[in-house]
Design a protein around this motif. Structure first.
Motif, PDB file in Angstrom:
ATOM      1  N   VAL A  70      -0.766   0.646  -1.639  1.00 53.96           N
ATOM      2  CA  VAL A  70      -2.120   0.465  -1.108  1.00 53.96           C
ATOM      3  C   VAL A  70      -3.069   1.291  -1.979  1.00 53.96           C
ATOM      4  O   VAL A  70      -3.041   2.509  -1.967  1.00 53.96           O
ATOM      5  CB  VAL A  70      -2.213   0.918   0.366  1.00 53.96           C
ATOM      6  N   SER A  71      -3.902   0.589  -2.753  1.00 53.98           N
ATOM      7  CA  SER A  71      -4.770   1.300  -3.695  1.00 53.98           C
ATOM      8  C   SER A  71      -6.184   1.485  -3.166  1.00 53.98           C
ATOM      9  O   SER A  71      -6.889   2.390  -3.611  1.00 53.98           O
ATOM     10  CB  SER A  71      -4.808   0.570  -5.039  1.00 53.98           C
ATOM     11  N   GLU A  72      -6.597   0.663  -2.235  1.00 54.37           N
ATOM     12  CA  GLU A  72      -7.921   0.798  -1.615  1.00 54.37           C
ATOM     13  C   GLU A  72      -7.797   0.380  -0.159  1.00 54.37           C
ATOM     14  O   GLU A  72      -7.039  -0.544   0.167  1.00 54.37           O
ATOM     15  CB  GLU A  72      -8.965  -0.086  -2.302  1.00 54.37           C
ATOM     16  N   TYR A  73      -8.553   1.058   0.697  1.00 60.82           N
ATOM     17  CA  TYR A  73      -8.503   0.746   2.123  1.00 60.82           C
ATOM     18  C   TYR A  73      -9.783   1.244   2.768  1.00 60.82           C
ATOM     19  O   TYR A  73     -10.161   2.403   2.576  1.00 60.82           O
ATOM     20  CB  TYR A  73      -7.285   1.426   2.742  1.00 60.82           C
ATOM     21  N   ALA A  74     -10.472   0.377   3.475  1.00 63.66           N
ATOM     22  CA  ALA A  74     -11.716   0.763   4.129  1.00 63.66           C
ATOM     23  C   ALA A  74     -11.833   0.033   5.458  1.00 63.66           C
ATOM     24  O   ALA A  74     -11.338  -1.094   5.607  1.00 63.66           O
ATOM     25  CB  ALA A  74     -12.906   0.430   3.240  1.00 63.66           C
ATOM     26  N   VAL A  75     -12.475   0.694   6.406  1.00 64.26           N
ATOM     27  CA  VAL A  75     -12.708   0.094   7.717  1.00 64.26           C
ATOM     28  C   VAL A  75     -14.083   0.519   8.207  1.00 64.26           C
ATOM     29  O   VAL A  75     -14.677   1.465   7.705  1.00 64.26           O
ATOM     30  CB  VAL A  75     -11.648   0.516   8.767  1.00 64.26           C
ATOM     31  N   LYS A  76     -14.539  -0.164   9.220  1.00 60.68           N
ATOM     32  CA  LYS A  76     -15.718   0.255   9.971  1.00 60.68           C
ATOM     33  C   LYS A  76     -15.227   0.422  11.409  1.00 60.68           C
ATOM     34  O   LYS A  76     -14.639  -0.496  11.985  1.00 60.68           O
ATOM     35  CB  LYS A  76     -16.817  -0.795   9.884  1.00 60.68           C
ATOM     36  N   ALA A  96      -2.519  -8.954  10.046  1.00 58.37           N
ATOM     37  CA  ALA A  96      -3.001  -8.850   8.666  1.00 58.37           C
ATOM     38  C   ALA A  96      -2.739 -10.149   7.933  1.00 58.37           C
ATOM     39  O   ALA A  96      -1.750 -10.835   8.187  1.00 58.37           O
ATOM     40  CB  ALA A  96      -2.308  -7.688   7.958  1.00 58.37           C
ATOM     41  N   LYS A  97      -3.655 -10.442   7.021  1.00 59.52           N
ATOM     42  CA  LYS A  97      -3.591 -11.692   6.282  1.00 59.52           C
ATOM     43  C   LYS A  97      -3.976 -11.447   4.835  1.00 59.52           C
ATOM     44  O   LYS A  97      -4.981 -10.789   4.561  1.00 59.52           O
ATOM     45  CB  LYS A  97      -4.599 -12.645   6.917  1.00 59.52           C
ATOM     46  N   VAL A  98      -3.177 -11.954   3.909  1.00 62.78           N
ATOM     47  CA  VAL A  98      -3.552 -11.919   2.499  1.00 62.78           C
ATOM     48  C   VAL A  98      -4.616 -12.993   2.313  1.00 62.78           C
ATOM     49  O   VAL A  98      -4.390 -14.159   2.626  1.00 62.78           O
ATOM     50  CB  VAL A  98      -2.337 -12.192   1.578  1.00 62.78           C
ATOM     51  N   ASP A 103      -6.577 -10.663 -10.274  1.00 63.08           N
ATOM     52  CA  ASP A 103      -5.991 -10.874 -11.598  1.00 63.08           C
ATOM     53  C   ASP A 103      -4.978  -9.802 -11.982  1.00 63.08           C
ATOM     54  O   ASP A 103      -4.091 -10.045 -12.797  1.00 63.08           O
ATOM     55  CB  ASP A 103      -7.095 -10.934 -12.672  1.00 63.08           C
ATOM     56  N   ASP A 104      -5.090  -8.616 -11.407  1.00 63.51           N
ATOM     57  CA  ASP A 104      -4.193  -7.511 -11.765  1.00 63.51           C
ATOM     58  C   ASP A 104      -2.900  -7.474 -10.941  1.00 63.51           C
ATOM     59  O   ASP A 104      -2.136  -6.520 -11.019  1.00 63.51           O
ATOM     60  CB  ASP A 104      -4.924  -6.172 -11.674  1.00 63.51           C
ATOM     61  N   GLY A 105      -2.670  -8.522 -10.139  1.00 58.66           N
ATOM     62  CA  GLY A 105      -1.431  -8.591  -9.356  1.00 58.66           C
ATOM     63  C   GLY A 105      -1.556  -8.074  -7.935  1.00 58.66           C
ATOM     64  O   GLY A 105      -0.680  -8.297  -7.109  1.00 58.66           O
ATOM     65  N   ARG A 106      -2.641  -7.370  -7.649  1.00 61.05           N
ATOM     66  CA  ARG A 106      -2.852  -6.918  -6.272  1.00 61.05           C
ATOM     67  C   ARG A 106      -3.390  -8.069  -5.436  1.00 61.05           C
ATOM     68  O   ARG A 106      -3.852  -9.075  -5.958  1.00 61.05           O
ATOM     69  CB  ARG A 106      -3.838  -5.757  -6.228  1.00 61.05           C
ATOM     70  N   VAL A 107      -3.308  -7.885  -4.116  1.00 59.84           N
ATOM     71  CA  VAL A 107      -3.874  -8.858  -3.197  1.00 59.84           C
ATOM     72  C   VAL A 107      -4.843  -8.151  -2.259  1.00 59.84           C
ATOM     73  O   VAL A 107      -4.720  -6.961  -1.988  1.00 59.84           O
ATOM     74  CB  VAL A 107      -2.781  -9.588  -2.371  1.00 59.84           C
ATOM     75  N   GLN A 108      -5.816  -8.909  -1.795  1.00 59.58           N
ATOM     76  CA  GLN A 108      -6.723  -8.402  -0.766  1.00 59.58           C
ATOM     77  C   GLN A 108      -6.120  -8.768   0.577  1.00 59.58           C
ATOM     78  O   GLN A 108      -5.694  -9.910   0.784  1.00 59.58           O
ATOM     79  CB  GLN A 108      -8.101  -9.038  -0.905  1.00 59.58           C
ATOM     80  N   VAL A 109      -6.079  -7.811   1.479  1.00 55.95           N
ATOM     81  CA  VAL A 109      -5.546  -8.038   2.820  1.00 55.95           C
ATOM     82  C   VAL A 109      -6.625  -7.675   3.826  1.00 55.95           C
ATOM     83  O   VAL A 109      -7.206  -6.590   3.769  1.00 55.95           O
ATOM     84  CB  VAL A 109      -4.280  -7.190   3.076  1.00 55.95           C
ATOM     85  N   ARG A 129      -0.596  -3.821  -3.709  1.00 57.30           N
ATOM     86  CA  ARG A 129       0.380  -4.429  -4.621  1.00 57.30           C
ATOM     87  C   ARG A 129       1.462  -5.011  -3.727  1.00 57.30           C
ATOM     88  O   ARG A 129       2.165  -4.263  -3.022  1.00 57.30           O
ATOM     89  CB  ARG A 129       0.935  -3.379  -5.569  1.00 57.30           C
ATOM     90  N   PRO A 130       1.624  -6.333  -3.669  1.00 62.22           N
ATOM     91  CA  PRO A 130       2.564  -6.955  -2.724  1.00 62.22           C
ATOM     92  C   PRO A 130       4.014  -6.640  -3.079  1.00 62.22           C
ATOM     93  O   PRO A 130       4.326  -6.271  -4.219  1.00 62.22           O
ATOM     94  CB  PRO A 130       2.278  -8.441  -2.830  1.00 62.22           C
ATOM     95  N   PRO A 131       4.912  -6.813  -2.097  1.00 59.83           N
ATOM     96  CA  PRO A 131       6.327  -6.559  -2.373  1.00 59.83           C
ATOM     97  C   PRO A 131       6.859  -7.552  -3.391  1.00 59.83           C
ATOM     98  O   PRO A 131       6.381  -8.677  -3.507  1.00 59.83           O
ATOM     99  CB  PRO A 131       6.998  -6.740  -1.011  1.00 59.83           C
ATOM    100  N   VAL A 132       7.849  -7.133  -4.111  1.00 55.20           N
ATOM    101  CA  VAL A 132       8.464  -7.998  -5.148  1.00 55.20           C
ATOM    102  C   VAL A 132       9.580  -8.802  -4.542  1.00 55.20           C
ATOM    103  O   VAL A 132      10.291  -8.416  -3.696  1.00 55.20           O
ATOM    104  CB  VAL A 132       8.990  -7.134  -6.318  1.00 55.20           C
TER     105      VAL A 132
END
Length: 132
Positions: A70-76, A96-98, A103-109, A129-132
């Motif tokens: 998890v490289s970024e995480y934000a909430v309100k 949670a939903k992707v 482009d760098d292999g990460r996904v937004q959730v 970064r999703p599981p392999v």
């Protein structure tokens, strides 16, 4: 790409809040004392906002298999999480939903975090970064 991450439920008890207070150093009495919470107009003891956020993030770290994924995480914060003085506590439900591949292999959730059907976090979003 849209992919569902398995829904999780987490129980939050007063004992959890006391342990979190010890770990975080946040001993504000609204997180453990009903009198103090009610004196400030709260319905009773409430969970720490950062604790609620961290519990929800476990859905992501467990799914990815690595907390560092998890490289970024934000909430309100949108609602209080009241924690009753009983052995049951309260239940956070996390869906949670992707919603996007980067482009760098990460996904937004995007996460939906509720207690008794009421959202307690809005705009909860992470880059993972999703599981392999």
């Amino acid at each position: 790409m849209t992919a569902e991450i398995p829904q999780r439920q987490f129980t939050v008890t007063r004992a959890d809040l006391v342990r979190y207070a010890g770990a975080s150093g946040d001993f504000n009495p609204i997180h453990w004392n009903d009198r103090a919470a009610r004196a400030l107009g709260l319905p009773g003891v409430i969970a720490h906002g950062m604790y609620t956020m961290a519990v929800a993030a476990r859905t992501l770290t467990d799914w990815a298999g690595d907390p560092a994924a998890v490289s970024e995480y934000a909430v309100k914060f949108s609602s209080l999480v009241e924690v009753p003085d009983d052995d049951t506590g309260t239940t956070l439900t996390v869906s949670a939903k992707v919603t996007k591949e980067l482009d760098d292999g990460r996904v937004q959730v995007d996460l939906t975090v509720t207690v008794d059907g009421e959202k307690v976090l809005n705009r909860a979003r992470a880059l993972v970064r999703p599981p392999v």
